[in-house]
Scaffold this motif. Sequence first.
Motif, PDB file in Angstrom:
ATOM      1  N   UNK A  28       0.951  -1.099   0.043  1.00  0.00           N
ATOM      2  CA  UNK A  28      -0.175  -0.084  -0.007  1.00  0.00           C
ATOM      3  C   UNK A  28       0.832   1.116   0.030  1.00  0.00           C
ATOM      4  N   UNK A  29       0.487   2.185  -0.782  1.00  0.00           N
ATOM      5  CA  UNK A  29       1.323   3.508  -0.741  1.00  0.00           C
ATOM      6  C   UNK A  29       0.577   4.453   0.245  1.00  0.00           C
ATOM      7  N   UNK A  30       1.528   4.916   1.096  1.00  0.00           N
ATOM      8  CA  UNK A  30       1.280   5.692   2.235  1.00  0.00           C
ATOM      9  C   UNK A  30       1.728   7.205   1.971  1.00  0.00           C
ATOM     10  N   UNK A  31       1.238   8.412   2.481  1.00  0.00           N
ATOM     11  CA  UNK A  31       1.795   9.451   2.469  1.00  0.00           C
ATOM     12  C   UNK A  31       2.067  10.236   3.707  1.00  0.00           C
ATOM     13  N   UNK A  32       3.381  10.901   3.756  1.00  0.00           N
ATOM     14  CA  UNK A  32       4.100  11.151   4.814  1.00  0.00           C
ATOM     15  C   UNK A  32       4.222  12.828   4.364  1.00  0.00           C
ATOM     16  N   UNK A  33       3.382  13.590   5.464  1.00  0.00           N
ATOM     17  CA  UNK A  33       3.474  15.132   5.355  1.00  0.00           C
ATOM     18  C   UNK A  33       3.814  15.599   6.473  1.00  0.00           C
ATOM     19  N   UNK A  34       4.775  16.717   6.268  1.00  0.00           N
ATOM     20  CA  UNK A  34       5.137  17.407   7.561  1.00  0.00           C
ATOM     21  C   UNK A  34       5.503  18.852   7.197  1.00  0.00           C
ATOM     22  N   UNK A  35       5.233  19.658   7.918  1.00  0.00           N
ATOM     23  CA  UNK A  35       5.436  21.249   7.762  1.00  0.00           C
ATOM     24  C   UNK A  35       6.154  22.106   9.023  1.00  0.00           C
ATOM     25  N   UNK A  36       7.186  22.697   8.601  1.00  0.00           N
ATOM     26  CA  UNK A  36       7.834  23.561   9.413  1.00  0.00           C
ATOM     27  C   UNK A  36       7.623  24.853   9.095  1.00  0.00           C
ATOM     28  N   UNK A  37       7.458  25.774  10.147  1.00  0.00           N
ATOM     29  CA  UNK A  37       7.326  27.394   9.567  1.00  0.00           C
ATOM     30  C   UNK A  37       8.294  28.014  10.637  1.00  0.00           C
ATOM     31  N   UNK A  38       9.251  28.709   9.941  1.00  0.00           N
ATOM     32  CA  UNK A  38      10.207  29.537  10.986  1.00  0.00           C
ATOM     33  C   UNK A  38       9.584  30.586  11.710  1.00  0.00           C
ATOM     34  N   UNK A  39       9.861  30.892  12.908  1.00  0.00           N
ATOM     35  CA  UNK A  39       9.238  31.842  13.729  1.00  0.00           C
ATOM     36  C   UNK A  39       9.344  33.230  12.940  1.00  0.00           C
ATOM     37  N   UNK A  40       9.103  34.304  14.001  1.00  0.00           N
ATOM     38  CA  UNK A  40       9.250  35.651  13.611  1.00  0.00           C
ATOM     39  C   UNK A  40      10.482  36.196  13.131  1.00  0.00           C
ATOM     40  N   UNK A 136       8.545  25.186   5.309  1.00  0.00           N
ATOM     41  CA  UNK A 136       9.139  24.215   4.513  1.00  0.00           C
ATOM     42  C   UNK A 136       8.400  22.985   4.920  1.00  0.00           C
ATOM     43  N   UNK A 137       7.874  22.393   3.618  1.00  0.00           N
ATOM     44  CA  UNK A 137       6.814  21.174   3.673  1.00  0.00           C
ATOM     45  C   UNK A 137       7.622  20.252   2.990  1.00  0.00           C
ATOM     46  N   UNK A 138       7.673  18.754   3.564  1.00  0.00           N
ATOM     47  CA  UNK A 138       7.969  17.483   3.117  1.00  0.00           C
ATOM     48  C   UNK A 138       6.969  16.680   2.827  1.00  0.00           C
ATOM     49  N   UNK A 139       6.781  16.194   1.359  1.00  0.00           N
ATOM     50  CA  UNK A 139       5.935  15.172   1.089  1.00  0.00           C
ATOM     51  C   UNK A 139       6.817  13.987   0.702  1.00  0.00           C
ATOM     52  N   UNK A 140       6.684  12.790   1.264  1.00  0.00           N
ATOM     53  CA  UNK A 140       7.282  11.751   1.035  1.00  0.00           C
ATOM     54  C   UNK A 140       5.904  10.611   0.868  1.00  0.00           C
ATOM     55  N   UNK A 141       6.231   9.772  -0.316  1.00  0.00           N
ATOM     56  CA  UNK A 141       5.287   8.476  -0.634  1.00  0.00           C
ATOM     57  C   UNK A 141       6.144   7.431  -0.365  1.00  0.00           C
ATOM     58  N   UNK A 142       5.510   6.401   0.346  1.00  0.00           N
ATOM     59  CA  UNK A 142       6.342   5.395   0.725  1.00  0.00           C
ATOM     60  C   UNK A 142       5.418   4.026   0.586  1.00  0.00           C
ATOM     61  N   UNK A 143       6.045   2.961   0.353  1.00  0.00           N
ATOM     62  CA  UNK A 143       5.064   1.773   0.293  1.00  0.00           C
ATOM     63  C   UNK A 143       5.398   0.917   1.422  1.00  0.00           C
ATOM     64  N   UNK A 144       4.251   0.260   2.065  1.00  0.00           N
ATOM     65  CA  UNK A 144       4.740  -0.351   3.213  1.00  0.00           C
ATOM     66  C   UNK A 144       3.983  -1.738   3.018  1.00  0.00           C
TER      67      UNK A 144
END
Length: 145
Positions: A28-40, A136-144
């Motif tokens: 199955x293909x899964x989606x990994x998404x994470x976001x970082x936003x730098x402060x002020x 900054x956003x990371x999208x990683x597709x992976x199979x498990x």
Amino acid sequence: MADVYSTGYNNVNATPPVKEKASANGGRVRIYKDVYTQGAAAGAIGDVIHMKKLPAGARILPGSKLFWGTGTATETLAVGVTGAASKFVAATAAATAGSVLLEAHLAAGLDYEVPAGGIEVIVTNATAAIAAAQAITVWIMYALD
């Protein structure tokens, strides 16, 4: 000219057939998404952004990407894991908003399966600080499984 066969072909046609990992065939293909936003305020040169952990056994697929908003003039971003900061993409200019494929691990014709215990994805900057309020956003597709 000789006929040559891939590992997958040989596994399926062996007697008895060799069962492949689900992450290599039929998983199955899964989606990994994470976001970082730098402060002020802008970050510091060499900051390491710790993203979520990928599960053990995940096979990272082509097409995964890093996206970023406008950075500082000479900012670069790399994506990898602890001990191999550019495992997925080497330092890439991030002065203007953009994206890059996370495929450095495929460059030698190899894939990447996450080792036991999983891995934490990291984003690092080298030549200039991460800009204030930069996302900054990371999208990683992976199979498990």
